[in-house]
Design an enzyme around this catalytic site. Sequence first.
Site, mmCIF file in Angstrom:
data_model
loop_
_atom_site.group_PDB
_atom_site.id
_atom_site.type_symbol
_atom_site.label_atom_id
_atom_site.label_comp_id
_atom_site.label_asym_id
_atom_site.label_seq_id
_atom_site.Cartn_x
_atom_site.Cartn_y
_atom_site.Cartn_z
ATOM 1 N N HIS A 227 0.989 -1.238 0.169
ATOM 2 C CA HIS A 227 -0.056 0.007 -0.022
ATOM 3 C C HIS A 227 0.942 1.298 -0.032
ATOM 4 O O HIS A 227 0.828 1.928 -0.787
ATOM 5 C CB HIS A 227 -0.793 -0.019 1.278
ATOM 6 N N GLU A 228 1.940 1.178 0.758
ATOM 7 C CA GLU A 228 2.674 2.490 1.013
ATOM 8 C C GLU A 228 3.328 2.822 -0.396
ATOM 9 O O GLU A 228 3.776 3.884 -0.601
ATOM 10 C CB GLU A 228 3.613 2.246 2.140
ATOM 11 N N HIS B 224 1.727 4.403 -3.028
ATOM 12 C CA HIS B 224 1.323 5.818 -2.710
ATOM 13 C C HIS B 224 3.032 6.351 -3.450
ATOM 14 O O HIS B 224 2.787 7.472 -4.137
ATOM 15 C CB HIS B 224 1.605 6.163 -1.443
#
Length: 334
Positions: A301-302, A305
Amino acid sequence: MELRIRRNRCAEVALLPRFELNFALVCVKVLLVLLILEAALATTKEFRLQVQVLEQDKENTVSHSCIHDQIIEQRKRPGRKVYSVSAQVYAEPDVFKSRQRRGRVLLDVSERPKRHTDAKQPIRIYLNYDAVGHSSDRDCRNVGDIVKLGEPTGASYSGKPSCNPQGDPPIFGDCWYNCTQDDIAGVDKKHRLRKALEQTADWFRRALSVEPVRGNLRLSGYSACGQDGGVQLPREYVEEGVANADLVLLVTTRPTTGNTLAWAVACERDQWGRAIAGHVNVAPRHLTAEAETLLSATLIHEVTHVLGFDPHAFAHFRDERKKKANSGDRTSYG
Ligand SMILES: *[C@@H]1O[C@H](CO)[C@@H](O)[C@H](O)[C@H]1NC(C)=O
Protein backbone atom coordinates in the site's frame (compact mmCIF):
# COMPACT_ATOMS: atom_id res chain seq x y z
CA MET A 1 3.19 2.66 -16.55
CA GLU A 2 1.40 -0.56 -17.06
CA LEU A 3 -0.28 -2.38 -14.26
CA ARG A 4 -0.24 -6.12 -14.68
CA ILE A 5 -1.84 -8.05 -11.89
CA ARG A 6 -0.81 -11.64 -12.22
CA ARG A 7 -0.68 -13.65 -9.11
CA ASN A 8 -2.66 -11.78 -6.54
CA ARG A 9 -5.72 -13.09 -4.77
CA CYS A 10 -8.11 -11.23 -7.01
CA ALA A 11 -6.69 -12.77 -10.16
CA GLU A 12 -6.71 -16.26 -8.69
CA VAL A 13 -10.48 -16.17 -8.60
CA ALA A 14 -10.48 -16.32 -12.39
CA LEU A 15 -11.37 -19.77 -13.67
CA LEU A 16 -10.59 -19.26 -17.32
CA PRO A 17 -7.56 -17.34 -18.60
CA ARG A 18 -9.62 -14.91 -20.70
CA PHE A 19 -11.51 -13.76 -17.62
CA GLU A 20 -8.28 -12.96 -15.84
CA LEU A 21 -8.00 -9.51 -17.35
CA ASN A 22 -11.52 -8.61 -16.24
CA PHE A 23 -10.80 -9.69 -12.70
CA ALA A 24 -7.51 -7.81 -12.71
CA LEU A 25 -9.33 -4.68 -13.88
CA VAL A 26 -11.94 -5.06 -11.16
CA CYS A 27 -9.09 -5.48 -8.69
CA VAL A 28 -7.37 -2.29 -9.85
CA LYS A 29 -10.67 -0.43 -9.69
CA VAL A 30 -11.31 -1.61 -6.16
CA LEU A 31 -7.80 -0.49 -5.20
CA LEU A 32 -8.39 2.93 -6.75
CA VAL A 33 -11.75 3.35 -5.04
CA LEU A 34 -10.17 2.45 -1.70
CA LEU A 35 -7.36 4.95 -2.20
CA ILE A 36 -9.71 7.73 -3.27
CA LEU A 37 -11.98 6.97 -0.32
CA GLU A 38 -8.99 7.07 1.97
CA ALA A 39 -7.95 10.45 0.55
CA ALA A 40 -11.47 11.80 1.04
CA LEU A 41 -11.66 10.57 4.62
CA ALA A 42 -8.20 11.87 5.43
CA THR A 43 -9.26 15.44 4.74
CA THR A 44 -11.25 15.53 7.94
CA LYS A 45 -8.67 15.27 10.67
CA GLU A 46 -11.29 14.92 13.39
CA PHE A 47 -12.67 11.86 11.70
CA ARG A 48 -9.21 10.32 11.59
CA LEU A 49 -8.61 10.97 15.26
CA GLN A 50 -11.93 9.33 16.04
CA VAL A 51 -10.95 6.32 13.96
CA GLN A 52 -7.64 6.06 15.76
CA VAL A 53 -9.31 6.25 19.15
CA LEU A 54 -11.89 3.67 18.11
CA GLU A 55 -9.18 1.38 16.80
CA GLN A 56 -7.20 1.67 19.99
CA ASP A 57 -10.30 0.64 21.94
CA LYS A 58 -10.36 -2.68 20.15
CA GLU A 59 -7.33 -3.95 21.94
CA ASN A 60 -6.76 -7.20 20.09
CA THR A 61 -7.63 -5.95 16.64
CA VAL A 62 -4.55 -5.32 14.54
CA SER A 63 -5.06 -2.26 12.38
CA HIS A 64 -3.16 0.64 10.94
CA SER A 65 -3.86 4.13 9.74
CA CYS A 66 -2.46 5.76 6.64
CA ILE A 67 -0.91 9.17 7.17
CA HIS A 68 0.05 9.76 3.55
CA ASP A 69 -2.11 12.84 3.03
CA GLN A 70 -0.91 14.36 6.27
CA ILE A 71 2.67 13.93 5.03
CA ILE A 72 1.91 15.53 1.69
CA GLU A 73 0.24 18.49 3.42
CA GLN A 74 3.37 18.95 5.57
CA ARG A 75 5.56 18.93 2.50
CA LYS A 76 3.59 21.82 1.05
CA ARG A 77 4.50 24.11 3.94
CA PRO A 78 6.47 27.19 2.82
CA GLY A 79 10.14 26.57 2.18
CA ARG A 80 9.73 22.83 1.62
CA LYS A 81 10.17 21.06 -1.64
CA VAL A 82 7.65 18.35 -2.45
CA TYR A 83 10.15 16.59 -4.73
CA SER A 84 12.96 17.31 -7.15
CA VAL A 85 13.15 16.38 -10.83
CA SER A 86 16.04 14.40 -12.36
CA ALA A 87 15.82 13.65 -16.07
CA GLN A 88 16.42 10.03 -17.07
CA VAL A 89 17.43 8.39 -20.34
CA TYR A 90 15.01 5.83 -21.72
CA ALA A 91 15.37 3.57 -24.68
CA GLU A 92 13.68 5.16 -27.68
CA PRO A 93 10.32 3.48 -28.15
CA ASP A 94 10.37 1.12 -31.13
CA VAL A 95 7.25 2.72 -32.51
CA PHE A 96 9.08 6.02 -33.06
CA LYS A 97 12.19 4.35 -34.44
CA SER A 98 10.34 2.47 -37.14
CA ARG A 99 8.37 5.60 -38.05
CA GLN A 100 11.56 7.65 -38.48
CA ARG A 101 13.14 5.04 -40.69
CA ARG A 102 10.14 4.68 -42.91
CA GLY A 103 10.99 7.87 -44.76
CA ARG A 104 14.61 7.03 -45.50
CA VAL A 105 14.72 3.31 -46.10
CA LEU A 106 13.04 2.15 -49.28
CA LEU A 107 13.40 -1.60 -49.09
CA ASP A 108 12.84 -2.50 -45.52
CA VAL A 109 10.87 -5.68 -45.84
CA SER A 110 12.79 -7.76 -43.30
CA GLU A 111 12.33 -5.36 -40.40
CA ARG A 112 9.08 -5.65 -38.49
CA PRO A 113 8.26 -3.19 -35.79
CA LYS A 114 8.48 -4.87 -32.39
CA ARG A 115 5.34 -5.24 -30.33
CA HIS A 116 4.73 -2.14 -28.26
CA THR A 117 4.65 -4.10 -25.01
CA ASP A 118 8.28 -5.16 -25.49
CA ALA A 119 9.33 -1.68 -24.40
CA LYS A 120 8.11 -2.31 -20.86
CA GLN A 121 9.98 -4.39 -18.33
CA PRO A 122 9.21 -5.45 -14.75
CA ILE A 123 10.01 -2.58 -12.39
CA ARG A 124 13.40 -2.82 -10.65
CA ILE A 125 13.15 -1.47 -7.12
CA TYR A 126 16.47 -0.88 -5.39
CA LEU A 127 16.37 -0.93 -1.60
CA ASN A 128 18.90 1.01 0.45
CA TYR A 129 19.14 0.36 4.20
CA ASP A 130 22.17 2.57 4.94
CA ALA A 131 20.13 5.01 7.02
CA VAL A 132 18.64 2.38 9.33
CA GLY A 133 19.68 3.32 12.87
CA HIS A 134 22.02 6.11 11.76
CA SER A 135 20.04 9.21 12.54
CA SER A 136 20.86 10.14 16.11
CA ASP A 137 18.02 12.63 16.56
CA ARG A 138 15.35 10.38 15.05
CA ASP A 139 16.26 6.73 15.62
CA CYS A 140 15.68 5.02 18.97
CA ARG A 141 18.92 3.41 20.11
CA ASN A 142 18.33 3.17 23.86
CA VAL A 143 15.30 3.05 26.10
CA GLY A 144 14.57 6.59 27.29
CA ASP A 145 16.20 8.28 24.28
CA ILE A 146 14.23 11.36 23.33
CA VAL A 147 13.93 11.62 19.54
CA LYS A 148 12.16 13.94 17.11
CA LEU A 149 8.90 12.89 15.51
CA GLY A 150 8.02 15.22 12.69
CA GLU A 151 9.38 18.72 13.25
CA PRO A 152 8.81 19.83 16.86
CA THR A 153 9.67 23.48 17.40
CA GLY A 154 13.06 24.32 18.91
CA ALA A 155 16.43 22.85 18.02
CA SER A 156 16.76 20.58 21.04
CA TYR A 157 14.56 18.79 23.53
CA SER A 158 12.34 21.19 25.41
CA GLY A 159 9.97 18.64 26.91
CA LYS A 160 6.91 19.83 25.05
CA PRO A 161 5.09 18.65 23.14
CA SER A 162 6.00 15.14 24.17
CA CYS A 163 4.45 11.98 22.78
CA ASN A 164 4.53 8.24 23.31
CA PRO A 165 3.38 5.08 21.52
CA GLN A 166 0.16 4.90 23.51
CA GLY A 167 -1.01 8.19 22.00
CA ASP A 168 -1.63 9.56 25.49
CA PRO A 169 -1.80 12.55 25.31
CA PRO A 170 -3.19 12.22 21.76
CA ILE A 171 -0.33 13.94 19.91
CA PHE A 172 0.43 12.31 16.56
CA GLY A 173 3.11 14.46 15.00
CA ASP A 174 5.72 17.18 15.55
CA CYS A 175 6.62 16.10 19.07
CA TRP A 176 9.46 14.74 21.21
CA TYR A 177 9.18 10.97 21.52
CA ASN A 178 10.34 8.96 24.53
CA CYS A 179 11.81 5.66 23.22
CA THR A 180 10.81 2.29 24.66
CA GLN A 181 12.33 -1.16 24.11
CA ASP A 182 9.86 -1.84 21.26
CA ASP A 183 11.13 1.15 19.29
CA ILE A 184 14.67 -0.15 18.95
CA ALA A 185 15.45 -1.93 15.67
CA GLY A 186 17.48 -4.92 16.84
CA VAL A 187 18.81 -7.79 14.70
CA ASP A 188 15.43 -9.61 14.58
CA LYS A 189 13.51 -6.52 13.58
CA LYS A 190 16.08 -5.57 10.93
CA HIS A 191 15.81 -9.06 9.50
CA ARG A 192 12.01 -8.83 9.33
CA LEU A 193 12.29 -5.41 7.71
CA ARG A 194 14.51 -6.70 4.90
CA LYS A 195 12.37 -9.75 4.34
CA ALA A 196 9.15 -7.72 4.13
CA LEU A 197 10.63 -5.08 1.80
CA GLU A 198 12.21 -7.65 -0.48
CA GLN A 199 8.84 -9.37 -0.76
CA THR A 200 7.29 -6.01 -1.58
CA ALA A 201 9.85 -5.30 -4.33
CA ASP A 202 9.19 -8.77 -5.68
CA TRP A 203 5.43 -8.22 -5.66
CA PHE A 204 5.85 -5.06 -7.73
CA ARG A 205 8.24 -6.80 -10.11
CA ARG A 206 5.45 -9.26 -10.88
CA ALA A 207 2.65 -6.70 -10.95
CA LEU A 208 4.09 -3.61 -12.62
CA SER A 209 6.04 -3.02 -15.81
CA VAL A 210 7.69 0.24 -16.75
CA GLU A 211 9.85 1.65 -19.52
CA PRO A 212 13.28 0.73 -18.14
CA VAL A 213 15.83 3.43 -17.41
CA ARG A 214 18.78 3.11 -19.82
CA GLY A 215 22.11 3.02 -18.01
CA ASN A 216 22.24 4.17 -14.41
CA LEU A 217 19.33 5.83 -12.65
CA ARG A 218 20.41 9.47 -12.14
CA LEU A 219 19.50 11.15 -8.87
CA SER A 220 20.05 14.77 -7.94
CA GLY A 221 20.42 14.51 -4.17
CA TYR A 222 19.64 18.22 -4.10
CA SER A 223 18.04 17.97 -0.67
CA ALA A 224 17.39 15.19 1.81
CA CYS A 225 15.05 12.65 0.27
CA GLY A 226 11.77 12.19 2.07
CA GLN A 227 9.93 13.23 5.17
CA ASP A 228 10.76 14.10 8.78
CA GLY A 229 14.36 15.00 8.11
CA GLY A 230 14.42 12.50 5.25
CA VAL A 231 17.54 10.63 4.20
CA GLN A 232 20.65 12.00 2.51
CA LEU A 233 21.33 10.19 -0.74
CA PRO A 234 24.74 8.49 -0.91
CA ARG A 235 27.18 10.58 -2.98
CA GLU A 236 27.81 7.79 -5.47
CA TYR A 237 24.07 7.69 -6.28
CA VAL A 238 24.35 11.29 -7.43
CA GLU A 239 27.78 11.12 -9.06
CA GLU A 240 27.51 7.75 -10.78
CA GLY A 241 23.85 6.90 -10.45
CA VAL A 242 22.31 3.55 -9.51
CA ALA A 243 22.73 0.55 -11.80
CA ASN A 244 19.79 -1.74 -12.65
CA ALA A 245 17.16 0.39 -10.97
CA ASP A 246 13.95 2.16 -11.94
CA LEU A 247 13.12 3.24 -8.39
CA VAL A 248 15.34 3.69 -5.33
CA LEU A 249 13.75 3.37 -1.90
CA LEU A 250 15.64 4.74 1.09
CA VAL A 251 14.57 2.89 4.20
CA THR A 252 14.43 4.13 7.80
CA THR A 253 13.13 2.62 11.05
CA ARG A 254 11.99 5.64 13.00
CA PRO A 255 9.21 5.46 15.59
CA THR A 256 5.65 6.50 14.87
CA THR A 257 2.76 7.19 17.20
CA GLY A 258 -0.69 5.63 17.30
CA ASN A 259 -1.23 2.72 14.96
CA THR A 260 0.81 4.05 12.03
CA LEU A 261 2.80 1.04 10.94
CA ALA A 262 4.73 2.56 8.06
CA TRP A 263 4.67 5.55 5.77
CA ALA A 264 6.31 6.40 2.45
CA VAL A 265 6.70 9.35 0.13
CA ALA A 266 8.25 10.03 -3.29
CA CYS A 267 11.12 12.52 -3.31
CA GLU A 268 12.39 12.57 -6.89
CA ARG A 269 10.64 12.26 -10.22
CA ASP A 270 11.86 11.97 -13.79
CA GLN A 271 11.10 14.48 -16.55
CA TRP A 272 7.75 12.76 -17.12
CA GLY A 273 6.66 12.86 -13.50
CA ARG A 274 7.41 9.22 -12.71
CA ALA A 275 8.69 8.53 -9.19
CA ILE A 276 12.35 7.46 -9.22
CA ALA A 277 13.27 7.83 -5.53
CA GLY A 278 11.32 7.61 -2.31
CA HIS A 279 11.59 7.34 1.45
CA VAL A 280 9.96 4.44 3.30
CA ASN A 281 9.76 4.43 7.08
CA VAL A 282 8.72 1.35 9.04
CA ALA A 283 8.15 1.65 12.78
CA PRO A 284 10.25 -0.91 14.71
CA ARG A 285 7.32 -1.34 17.12
CA HIS A 286 5.39 -3.10 14.35
CA LEU A 287 8.24 -5.30 13.08
CA THR A 288 6.96 -8.30 15.00
CA ALA A 289 6.19 -11.86 13.93
CA GLU A 290 2.48 -11.27 14.69
CA ALA A 291 2.26 -8.26 12.39
CA GLU A 292 3.99 -9.94 9.44
CA THR A 293 0.94 -10.32 7.18
CA LEU A 294 -0.31 -6.85 7.98
CA LEU A 295 3.16 -5.45 7.36
CA SER A 296 3.37 -6.99 3.88
CA ALA A 297 -0.03 -5.57 2.92
CA THR A 298 0.85 -2.18 4.37
CA LEU A 299 4.17 -1.97 2.54
CA ILE A 300 2.53 -2.72 -0.81
CA HIS A 301 0.00 0.00 0.00
CA GLU A 302 2.74 2.48 0.96
CA VAL A 303 4.91 1.83 -2.10
CA THR A 304 1.79 2.30 -4.23
CA HIS A 305 1.59 5.82 -2.79
CA VAL A 306 5.23 6.42 -3.79
CA LEU A 307 4.47 5.24 -7.33
CA GLY A 308 1.71 7.79 -7.73
CA PHE A 309 -1.56 6.67 -6.12
CA ASP A 310 -1.79 10.00 -4.46
CA PRO A 311 -4.38 12.68 -5.27
CA HIS A 312 -1.57 15.25 -5.47
CA ALA A 313 0.25 13.22 -8.11
CA PHE A 314 -2.72 12.81 -10.46
CA ALA A 315 -1.78 16.09 -12.17
CA HIS A 316 1.50 14.46 -13.29
CA PHE A 317 -0.19 11.51 -14.96
CA ARG A 318 0.63 11.09 -18.64
CA ASP A 319 -0.91 9.08 -21.40
CA GLU A 320 0.89 6.57 -23.63
CA ARG A 321 2.57 9.37 -25.58
CA LYS A 322 3.71 11.07 -22.36
CA LYS A 323 1.15 13.80 -22.84
CA LYS A 324 -0.36 15.20 -19.66
CA ALA A 325 -3.82 13.71 -19.34
CA ASN A 326 -5.57 16.88 -18.19
CA SER A 327 -3.75 19.54 -20.21
CA GLY A 328 -5.90 22.01 -22.15
CA ASP A 329 -4.96 21.06 -25.74
CA ARG A 330 -6.19 17.51 -25.52
CA THR A 331 -7.93 17.75 -28.90
CA SER A 332 -4.69 17.71 -30.90
CA TYR A 333 -3.97 14.20 -29.63
CA GLY A 334 -7.51 12.89 -29.60
C1 LIG B 1 10.87 8.44 29.38
O1 LIG B 1 10.14 7.30 29.83
C2 LIG B 1 10.73 6.68 30.95
C3 LIG B 1 9.92 5.42 31.26
O2 LIG B 1 8.55 5.66 31.27
C4 LIG B 1 10.75 7.65 32.15
O3 LIG B 1 11.34 7.04 33.27
C5 LIG B 1 11.55 8.87 31.75
O4 LIG B 1 11.52 9.84 32.77
C6 LIG B 1 11.00 9.47 30.45
N1 LIG B 1 11.88 10.54 30.04
C7 LIG B 1 11.47 11.80 29.85
C8 LIG B 1 12.53 12.77 29.48
O5 LIG B 1 10.32 12.14 30.00
